[in-house]
Structure formats: C-alpha cells, structure tokens
Design an enzyme around this catalytic site. Structure first.
Site, PDB file in Angstrom:
ATOM      1  N   TYR A  30      48.739 118.178  33.614  1.00 20.77           N
ATOM      2  CA  TYR A  30      47.329 117.790  33.594  1.00 20.77           C
ATOM      3  C   TYR A  30      46.845 117.500  32.173  1.00 20.77           C
ATOM      4  O   TYR A  30      45.973 116.677  31.962  1.00 20.77           O
ATOM      5  CB  TYR A  30      46.492 118.890  34.239  1.00 20.77           C
ATOM      6  CG  TYR A  30      45.235 118.415  34.928  1.00 20.77           C
ATOM      7  CD1 TYR A  30      45.235 117.278  35.722  1.00 20.77           C
ATOM      8  CD2 TYR A  30      44.049 119.125  34.806  1.00 20.77           C
ATOM      9  CE1 TYR A  30      44.088 116.858  36.369  1.00 20.77           C
ATOM     10  CE2 TYR A  30      42.891 118.719  35.455  1.00 20.77           C
ATOM     11  CZ  TYR A  30      42.920 117.586  36.236  1.00 20.77           C
ATOM     12  OH  TYR A  30      41.772 117.175  36.873  1.00 20.77           O
TER      13      TYR A  30
ATOM     14  N   LYS B  28      38.172 118.429  31.767  1.00 16.14           N
ATOM     15  CA  LYS B  28      37.500 119.200  32.820  1.00 16.14           C
ATOM     16  C   LYS B  28      36.828 120.445  32.232  1.00 16.14           C
ATOM     17  O   LYS B  28      35.754 120.855  32.695  1.00 16.14           O
ATOM     18  CB  LYS B  28      38.496 119.591  33.902  1.00 16.14           C
ATOM     19  CG  LYS B  28      38.975 118.428  34.756  1.00 16.14           C
ATOM     20  CD  LYS B  28      37.839 117.768  35.519  1.00 16.14           C
ATOM     21  CE  LYS B  28      38.345 116.721  36.497  1.00 16.14           C
ATOM     22  NZ  LYS B  28      37.259 116.008  37.186  1.00 16.14           N
TER      23      LYS B  28
END
Length: 255
Positions: free
Chosen positions: A154, A161
C-alpha cells in the site's frame, strides 16, 4: 420513511457498479435521497452511463478535485439540480504506480505529492467547495483504509490515508460550529477498480475473511455503503471526527 428522505447527496467517485461509491449512491436513493454525481475528463462519459443504472438516473456535474476552477464552480453546478446539499460522499483516491507495490523507499516527491493531493487534501477542498450549499445538520463522509498500521504494497497510499484521517478530524473541528459533521468509514478490502490498480493487492486481502470474526466478502460493497448512508442520515447527529470500521471486525483482532 427512508433514512435520507428529502435530502440531496453529492457522491464522488462513481465509475463502476462494483465501486463503494455506486453502492452508496444506490442505497441513498433507495433511502429517499436525491443524488448528484461528479466526474471529469474521459471518466465523465463513463459516469454518465453508470448513472443510468441507479434506481433513478442521477445528474453528473464536472469536478476534478485538483482543479481550482472546478472547485470554485461546484456550488453553481450543483445548484442547477438542487438548492442545497445535505451530504457529501468523498470517494476519491489515487497514487501513481511508482509509489505503490513495494516501492515506498523509491517514492519521489512529485508522485507522493500527487497521492496526497488527490487522496487527502481533496477532502478539505471538496468540503469547502460544497459548504455554501450545506445547511446545519449536513454531513461529509469519506472512505479510508485503516491507516494505523503499515500494509504490504500500500506504501504511499497508506500515508495518504493517514493524512485523510487527520484531515477529517480537523474538518470536524472547523465545520462543527456550522453544524456540519465530518466522519470516515474504514472499509475492509473491496475488489474495486481502485484496489485492482494496486500491484499485489492480494497481499492485503488474503486471509482477511479468516481474521475477521464476522467474516468478510471482498466482492460485497453493500455493508460499507450502508455505513456511509447511516452517517449521512440524522441518526448520528452528535458524531463527528470519527472513523467507523466496516471490516468484519478485523481491525480489532491481533495477528
């Protein structure tokens, strides 16, 4: 009566029928809301086609969240279809391939900056752009993926995020005096178009169903959409700056 009877909801990020945004838009309509979608560029035509697959065809207004001109024009564009916005769904995220898939240490600032602007700063930009149409009691709801830990592959999207989650808290602080709430839904892995664009996404979703005490279906975006609609409704009048986890309970379990 539906949870969103009489409300108008702006939904970003509707590109396919499998997206969380599409399910949120569909469910919002089923709960009584009028829905307006956003899109831009080559995606605009695609969103218009998908909009016809909702229970009621939704109008689509142009919005590139990185365009100051589009943001400035948003309230006027929405006003052609509705006189107010009772809710906004932020389902926007992007990171260049160069900062995903195990390339964290190689990530260059221009690519990282793109990920942060599109995936995090855009929440603030969207909320400010929509604010002139939002009365007291309105709600902003964004979508995140638990940023409290480092996930395989990620990489800089995970950092984005984390920035999104912090941005939501500051928005809750600054929009609260206007009676506007801002919350996030942290979904488990969903096989959306965005997820498929992450190299090695299987490393994240693998075993999630076993770790989640309630189980987890990576092909089912409906539970997440239900949480989004609930937060858009009047049933959470005193909740802001929160993150609601919809992941089968996996976030609460040890390895």
């Amino acid at each position: 009566m539906g949870l969103l009877d009489g409300k108008t909801i702006l939904v970003t990020g509707v590109l396919t029928e499998g997206s969380i945004a599409f399910h949120a838009a569909r469910l919002a309509q089923e709960q009584g809301a009028r829905v307006v979608l956003t899109s831009f560029g080559r995606q605009l035509r695609l969103t218009e086609v998908i909009a016809r697959r909702l229970p009621d065809t939704a109008p689509v207004v142009r919005l590139d969240v990185t365009s100051a001109e589009d943001l400035a024009a948003l309230a006027g564009a929405v006003a052609e279809h509705a006189d107010r916005l009772d809710g906004v769904v932020h389902s926007v995220g992007f990171a260049p391939q160069a900062v995903l898939g195990g390339r964290f240490l190689e990530g260059a600032w221009p690519d990282v900056a793109t990920a942060l602007e599109v995936s995090a700063y855009s929440l603030k930009a969207l909320a400010v752009a929509a604010r002139p149409l939002m009365p007291r009691g309105s709600s902003v709801v964004g979508l995140t993926f638990d940023a409290s830990v480092a996930w395989p592959v990620y990489d800089w999207m995970g950092v984005a995020k984390a920035a999104l989650e912090s941005t939501s808290r500051y928005l809750a602080r600054d929009l609260g005096p206007d009676g506007i709430r801002c919350n996030l839904v942290a979904a488990g892995p969903i096989r959306s178009t965005a997820a498929k664009a992450i190299p090695g996404f299987e490393a994240i979703e693998g075993g999630w169903d076993r770790r989640a005490p309630l189980g987890w279906d990576v092909a089912d975006a409906d539970p997440t959409a239900r949480a989004v609609v609930a937060l858009l409704s009047d049933w959470f009048p005193a909740t802001t700056g929160a993150i609601v986890h919809v992941d089968g309970g996996a976030h609460a379990m040890g390895l």
